[in-house]
Design a protein around this motif. Structure first.
Motif, PDB file in Angstrom:
ATOM      1  N   HIS A 109       3.541  31.400  27.748  1.00  0.00           N
ATOM      2  CA  HIS A 109       4.591  31.671  26.767  1.00  0.00           C
ATOM      3  C   HIS A 109       3.964  32.300  25.543  1.00  0.00           C
ATOM      4  N   ILE A 111       4.870  32.058  22.343  1.00  0.00           N
ATOM      5  CA  ILE A 111       5.103  31.389  21.059  1.00  0.00           C
ATOM      6  C   ILE A 111       3.774  31.101  20.370  1.00  0.00           C
ATOM      7  N   VAL A 113       1.771  28.844  17.672  1.00  0.00           N
ATOM      8  CA  VAL A 113       1.900  27.507  17.108  1.00  0.00           C
ATOM      9  C   VAL A 113       0.822  27.265  16.061  1.00  0.00           C
ATOM     10  N   ASN A 123      -0.992  29.831  25.818  1.00  0.00           N
ATOM     11  CA  ASN A 123       0.131  28.903  25.725  1.00  0.00           C
ATOM     12  C   ASN A 123       0.817  28.770  27.077  1.00  0.00           C
ATOM     13  N   LEU A 125       3.661  26.491  29.275  1.00  0.00           N
ATOM     14  CA  LEU A 125       4.755  25.541  29.226  1.00  0.00           C
ATOM     15  C   LEU A 125       4.464  24.354  30.136  1.00  0.00           C
ATOM     16  N   THR A 410       5.651  19.685  21.215  1.00  0.00           N
ATOM     17  CA  THR A 410       5.969  21.045  21.678  1.00  0.00           C
ATOM     18  C   THR A 410       6.322  21.050  23.167  1.00  0.00           C
ATOM     19  N   ARG A 425       0.804  17.136  24.544  1.00  0.00           N
ATOM     20  CA  ARG A 425       1.589  18.086  23.764  1.00  0.00           C
ATOM     21  C   ARG A 425       1.161  18.021  22.304  1.00  0.00           C
ATOM     22  N   HIS A 428       5.208  18.958  16.681  1.00  0.00           N
ATOM     23  CA  HIS A 428       6.311  19.919  16.669  1.00  0.00           C
ATOM     24  C   HIS A 428       7.367  19.504  15.639  1.00  0.00           C
ATOM     25  N   TYR A 430       9.879  21.506  14.512  1.00  0.00           N
ATOM     26  CA  TYR A 430      11.073  22.348  14.555  1.00  0.00           C
ATOM     27  C   TYR A 430      12.231  21.731  15.330  1.00  0.00           C
ATOM     28  N   THR A 450      19.102  21.730  21.416  1.00  0.00           N
ATOM     29  CA  THR A 450      17.959  22.619  21.295  1.00  0.00           C
ATOM     30  C   THR A 450      18.044  23.703  22.362  1.00  0.00           C
ATOM     31  N   TRP A 455      12.246  24.395  22.067  1.00  0.00           N
ATOM     32  CA  TRP A 455      11.409  24.837  20.942  1.00  0.00           C
ATOM     33  C   TRP A 455      12.133  24.722  19.607  1.00  0.00           C
TER      34      TRP A 455
END
Length: 506
Positions: A109, A111, A113, A123, A125, A410, A425, A428, A430, A450, A455
């Protein structure tokens, strides 16, 4: 709303006293003449502004003791038990099912971080092996790691759209407990007891219980900050001496202690009349409370009057888990956590306003699946038992139960250097999940949503300040009006934000 201070001059020529919510400062004649060097016109202007209500003083004109008092409007809740699971429980494994995340397990992914990830090109998942099942009449989906919580699903409101401003533990814990990521601010328990006092005569209005590792934030999480110290959390132990140094040394009888305390209180009262210092008044109240606690606190932790059925329901006498060496464990941690949950009910019954239960750690950067399962075996049964016990005793309607943490985890696997496999993990802020029950909350519902991998929040975002505003509202307090003037500014728990989450309200 604030009563203006008056300028007083000490008859004995003593120095300048402190600003107080009950009286103005004491100035010596010499100090008054020194101040005139700034211009008598300035002093005249200040006095004129006082008369016009344009100068406020430090603090509100409210009692500094713990006597119960009314809020701004009728309350739905009377007491709160707030669990803070320090470290950041993984919502993808517990509260927020993500089938798409499982489908994309092992995929890269893009994203970016903030914490320990080595770069977006690595990254990956991370799905979960745990299943989510519909629970209760409401059909709320919860992890199979939480079979006991599943039995009270119709009583809880699950918020899947929490977010915060900090991605490391101590700042995040400060936000969850004090509303801002900085030292020196009062905790939510201090604000609540400052606003409403306590209905307990012989115990503190705000009690703290801990289990597992110590929290990153320590006592900064239950401080009274710039509020008088009467409102700070008091750390209790669930065995032995409930509060350190509470008991008298050998040879000191209660009568001797009472006489000594009366003499000290007379001296303090004389000094308080001279200086008008609220901290002196808070100290006097603390001495009296400590004296009364010497009999009340040991009775609190004596569980001999609890039935075997109650002890079994909470799991107080469960044996240590074979994996008690995990980061959330330690020798006897199952008993400690379960006992804390039972003590929380006993504290509420005795009129304590705010009970904090801390457990650490849920910080699973690695070894996520077995260690999270361990923590759930530890917490699931006694937490659900507390909700059921409060309900059976008719206390849940007036007692708010909150299960929270500083942030979540995350949807990515941890890829810190030196680790081949992603077995944990990262932090996180967010998007994460909490739940509430009782105390005016409408149970059996899920609030917020979400995105497909967890995320970010895509529906009904709830900031920590919004949570605090809602909690105060349930207790009949307007978060915009519950303020304390310090260093020339009116401070509040929700800082410069906060809005009530009306969907939470029954």
């Amino acid at each position: 709303m604030h009563r203006m201070p008056t300028l007083r001059v000490a008859e004995d020529g003593s120095g300048c006293g402190a600003w107080s919510c009950r009286s103005g400062p004491v100035l010596s004649r010499r100090r008054l003449l020194e101040l005139s060097g700034f211009g008598l016109g300035t002093i005249s202007l200040a006095l004129l502004m006082q008369e016009e209500g344009l100068l406020a003083h430090e603090g509100e004109n409210r009692p500094l003791d713990l006597r119960p008092r009314s809020g701004h409007f009728p309350a739905r809740a009377n007491a709160v038990v707030m669990f803070v699971q320090n470290g950041g429980p993984s919502q993808m494994e517990l509260f927020d099912p993500k089938p798409e995340l499982n489908r994309l397990d092992g995929k890269r992914h893009s994203i970016k971080v903030e914490m320990f990830q080595l770069g977006s090109e690595r990254n990956v998942l991370l799905g979960t092996p745990f299943r989510f099942l519909p629970c209760g009449e409401c059909g709320m989906e919860l992890s199979d790691l939480l079979p006991h919580l599943a039995t009270v699903a119709d009583d809880i409101a699950l918020v899947r759209s929490m977010h915060t401003d900090a991605f490391n533990h101590h700042p995040g814990q400060l936000i969850m407990n004090t509303g801002v990521p900085m030292f020196g601010r009062p905790s939510i328990g201090a604000w609540l007891t400052y606003g409403l006092g306590s209905e307990s005569e012989n115990l503190p209005g705000y009690v703290v219980l801990t289990a597992g590792r110590g929290t990153s934030g320590g006592a900064t999480l239950w401080t009274s900050g710039f509020l008088p110290t009467s409102f700070q959390g008091v750390l209790f132990r669930n065995q032995g001496e409930p509060v350190l140094n509470l008991y008298n040394p050998p040879g000191l009888s209660p009568e001797m202690q009472r006489a000594s305390l009366d003499a000290i209180q007379q001296l303090n009262a004389r000094r308080q009349r001279l200086l008008g210092d609220p901290q002196i008044e808070a100290r006097m109240a603390s001495y009296e409370l400590a004296f009364r606690m010497q009999s009340a606190a040991p009775e609190l932790i004596d569980l001999s009057d609890e039935t075997e059925a109650t002890l079994e329901a909470y799991g107080v006498n469960r044996p240590d888990d074979p994996d008690h060496g995990y980061r959330g464990g330690g020798q006897g941690v199952f008993r400690t956590f379960a006992t804390n949950c039972l003590l929380a009910r006993r504290l509420v019954e005795r009129g304590v306003r705010f009970v904090n239960l801390y457990h650490a750690s849920w910080d699973h950067h690695s070894n996520l699946n077995p260690e999270l399962a361990f923590n759930c075996r530890l917490a699931d049964q006694p937490v659900a038992a507390l909700v059921k016990d409060l309900k059976a005793r008719g206390l849940l309607e007036s007692t708010l139960v909150v299960f929270a943490s500083e942030f979540g985890r995350t949807p990515l696997g941890e890829n810190r250097g030196g680790r081949e496999a992603n077995t944990g993990r990262d932090h996180h802020p967010y998007a994460f999940s909490i739940w509430l029950a009782g105390g005016g909350v409408r149970g059996g519902q899920v609030i917020g949503k979400t995105d497909e991998i967890g995320w970010g929040v895509v529906e009904d975002p709830v900031h920590v300040n919004d949570l605090h505003a809602t909690l105060l509202h349930l207790f009949g307090l307007d978060h915009l009006r519950l303020t304390y003037r310090f260093q020339g500014r009116d401070f509040r728990l929700t800082d410069v934000g906060g809005k009530i989450v009306h969907k939470l309200l029954a």
